[in-house]
Design an enzyme around this catalytic site. Structure first.
Site, mmCIF file in Angstrom:
data_model
loop_
_atom_site.group_PDB
_atom_site.id
_atom_site.type_symbol
_atom_site.label_atom_id
_atom_site.label_comp_id
_atom_site.label_asym_id
_atom_site.label_seq_id
_atom_site.Cartn_x
_atom_site.Cartn_y
_atom_site.Cartn_z
ATOM 1 N N ASP A 39 19.214 49.785 -33.999
ATOM 2 C CA ASP A 39 19.663 50.578 -35.360
ATOM 3 C C ASP A 39 20.021 52.117 -34.981
ATOM 4 O O ASP A 39 19.300 52.437 -34.002
ATOM 5 C CB ASP A 39 18.543 50.442 -36.121
ATOM 6 C CG ASP A 39 18.248 49.025 -36.765
ATOM 7 O OD1 ASP A 39 19.504 48.288 -36.639
ATOM 8 O OD2 ASP A 39 17.345 48.700 -37.331
ATOM 9 N N TYR A 67 8.620 47.551 -27.686
ATOM 10 C CA TYR A 67 8.869 48.647 -28.556
ATOM 11 C C TYR A 67 7.647 49.492 -28.883
ATOM 12 O O TYR A 67 6.700 48.861 -29.005
ATOM 13 C CB TYR A 67 9.527 47.953 -29.903
ATOM 14 C CG TYR A 67 10.501 47.468 -29.821
ATOM 15 C CD1 TYR A 67 12.130 47.981 -30.003
ATOM 16 C CD2 TYR A 67 10.682 46.059 -29.735
ATOM 17 C CE1 TYR A 67 13.174 47.198 -29.968
ATOM 18 C CE2 TYR A 67 12.022 45.314 -29.513
ATOM 19 C CZ TYR A 67 13.136 45.692 -29.859
ATOM 20 O OH TYR A 67 14.248 45.209 -30.020
ATOM 21 N N ASP A 81 12.962 50.874 -43.366
ATOM 22 C CA ASP A 81 12.832 52.025 -42.570
ATOM 23 C C ASP A 81 12.831 53.249 -43.710
ATOM 24 O O ASP A 81 13.164 53.352 -44.813
ATOM 25 C CB ASP A 81 13.657 52.100 -41.456
ATOM 26 C CG ASP A 81 15.086 52.305 -41.826
ATOM 27 O OD1 ASP A 81 15.509 52.930 -42.684
ATOM 28 O OD2 ASP A 81 16.002 51.688 -41.044
ATOM 29 N N ARG A 173 11.300 46.334 -38.268
ATOM 30 C CA ARG A 173 11.241 46.559 -39.716
ATOM 31 C C ARG A 173 10.418 45.690 -40.370
ATOM 32 O O ARG A 173 9.712 45.677 -41.392
ATOM 33 C CB ARG A 173 12.521 46.935 -40.153
ATOM 34 C CG ARG A 173 13.027 48.399 -39.802
ATOM 35 C CD ARG A 173 14.412 48.392 -40.340
ATOM 36 N NE ARG A 173 15.251 47.615 -39.351
ATOM 37 C CZ ARG A 173 16.688 47.306 -40.188
ATOM 38 N NH1 ARG A 173 16.861 47.564 -41.162
ATOM 39 N NH2 ARG A 173 17.314 46.379 -39.302
#
Length: 195
Positions: A39, A67, A81, A173
């Site tokens: 993203d 991540y 987010d 997310r």
């Protein structure tokens, strides 16, 4: 002409598509692609395939990813987010780092996850995030993903950072949204780095 793979450190604010456009200009090539969409909010490793190497994208070993994700309890947004519009707020529970770490353990292993409506999943040939921005009503079915490792790196005052190693198709997310629900509140992602 160059045929090969370049690991790009994608900055925040650019889409994966933007990175491919830059790579085409820098290397003077028309044929370029990437493995594993990030993203615009996210930063981190984005493998860029150039020339004949684009044939290797499907074999790029992008099944397992790691991540570092920053989350915030007490606020939910339409995009899940911090870039989205707030759609809910809730009290931040009085949890210490040990309690949050215990909550994270609930997500270890194979879990059912409903992806974010603002994901890059194709719905009848259209990206889900495009439909969501147009307020089109659609459902994304849950799917199984695997969380191989999940650790709390820091936590305080309703905000924290976690390290997650997971299977392809896992949405951070959505994981953070579900963490908020498990904590008895709501949550959104503040930042994401693919390491």
């Amino acid at each position: 002409m160059i045929d090969g793979i370049v690991n790009v450190l994608k900055p925040t604010g650019m889409s994966s598509h933007d990175i491919i456009g830059q790579a085409r200009r820098i290397f003077g090539m028309k044929k370029a692609g990437h493995a594993g969409t990030l993203d615009p909010l996210a930063a981190g490793v984005l493998p860029v395939y150039l020339g004949q190497a684009t044939r290797l994208i499907e074999y790029g070993g992008n099944e397992i990813k790691t991540y570092h994700a920053e989350f915030q309890f007490g606020v939910a947004t339409d995009t899940e987010d911090i870039t989205g519009n707030a759609i809910a707020t809730a009290p931040v529970p009085d949890l210490d780092a040990g309690q949050v770490a215990s909550l994270l353990e609930r997500f270890r292993g194979t879990i059912d996850q409903t992806p974010s409506r603002f994901s890059a999943i194709n719905i009848d040939g259209v990206k889900a995030y495009k439909l969501a921005r147009q307020n089109v009503d659609f459902d994304l079915p849950s799917r199984q993903v695997t969380i191989y490792d999940i650790r709390l790196l820091a936590y305080g005052q309703g905000r924290g950072v976690m390290a997650v190693t997971c299977s392809k198709g896992t949405y951070m997310r959505s994981l953070i949204r579900d963490l908020g629900e498990a904590a008895g509140t709501c949550a959104c992602m503040r930042y994401l780095v693919r390491v």
